[in-house]
Every structure is written in C-alpha cells, then in structure tokens.
Write a protein that holds these residues in place. Sequence first.
Motif, short mmCIF file in Angstrom:
data_model
loop_
_atom_site.label_atom_id
_atom_site.label_comp_id
_atom_site.label_asym_id
_atom_site.label_seq_id
_atom_site.Cartn_x
_atom_site.Cartn_y
_atom_site.Cartn_z
N SER A 59 39.57 46.57 33.91
CA SER A 59 40.60 46.36 32.89
C SER A 59 41.86 45.78 33.51
N ARG A 60 42.28 46.33 34.64
CA ARG A 60 43.48 45.81 35.32
C ARG A 60 43.30 44.36 35.74
N GLU A 62 41.33 42.16 34.29
CA GLU A 62 41.28 41.32 33.10
C GLU A 62 42.63 41.22 32.39
N ASN A 63 43.49 42.21 32.54
CA ASN A 63 44.80 42.09 31.88
C ASN A 63 45.87 41.55 32.82
N THR A 65 47.13 42.73 35.69
CA THR A 65 48.02 43.61 36.45
C THR A 65 47.55 43.84 37.87
#
Length: 101
Positions: A59-60, A62-63, A65
């Motif tokens: 998730s990190r 893909e976003n 961060t």
Amino acid sequence: MTLQEYKKEKMKEPGFAKAYEEVQPELNVIRAMIDARTSQNLTQKQLAEKTGIAQTEISRLENGTRNPSIKLLQRLAEGMGMVLDVRFIPRETAQGATGSK
C-alpha cells in the motif's frame, strides 16, 4: 473544468511544469506496479501472500509514501509471474510517447 484542462493550464506555469516533470519517474513506477497487479486480478493482500511483502508495505509503495528498491520491485514482479524491465530511453522518445513538451 476537467482534470486534463486544469493540468494543461497549470503546465503553462514554469514552476509547476518543472515540478511535474521531476515526479514523473516515481509516478510511472507507481502506475506500473498498480497496472501489473490489477492486470493479474490481484488484490494487495493476495500479492502480499505471493511475495511475502506485507500488504501495508505494498500500500505504501502504491500510494507513493515509500520508494521501492530494485530488489523489492523484482520480488513484486516475480510474485506476479512477470519480469522487471528497467530502461533508460532518450528524452525525445519519452516526451513523444507521453505527449509532454
């Protein structure tokens, strides 16, 4: 005003255009990761199970961060049955393909 119209207007500002160009490589990597995962009909959780990479880490990535290492990108590619292909291409070729300046 559409997003494309807004972007076209903002690209007339030198500072915005420069900042936009600077983040493109990162955005291209993120888009490639998401496109690869979704083309395999995998959720982040399923990809995590296949790669041993925590879903929160995916998730990190893909976003935006967290910036991935080449080794991490290779693990993601292998988990999706793909090969990582990193290339350097002439600026003129890249700009022609994306329609930028």
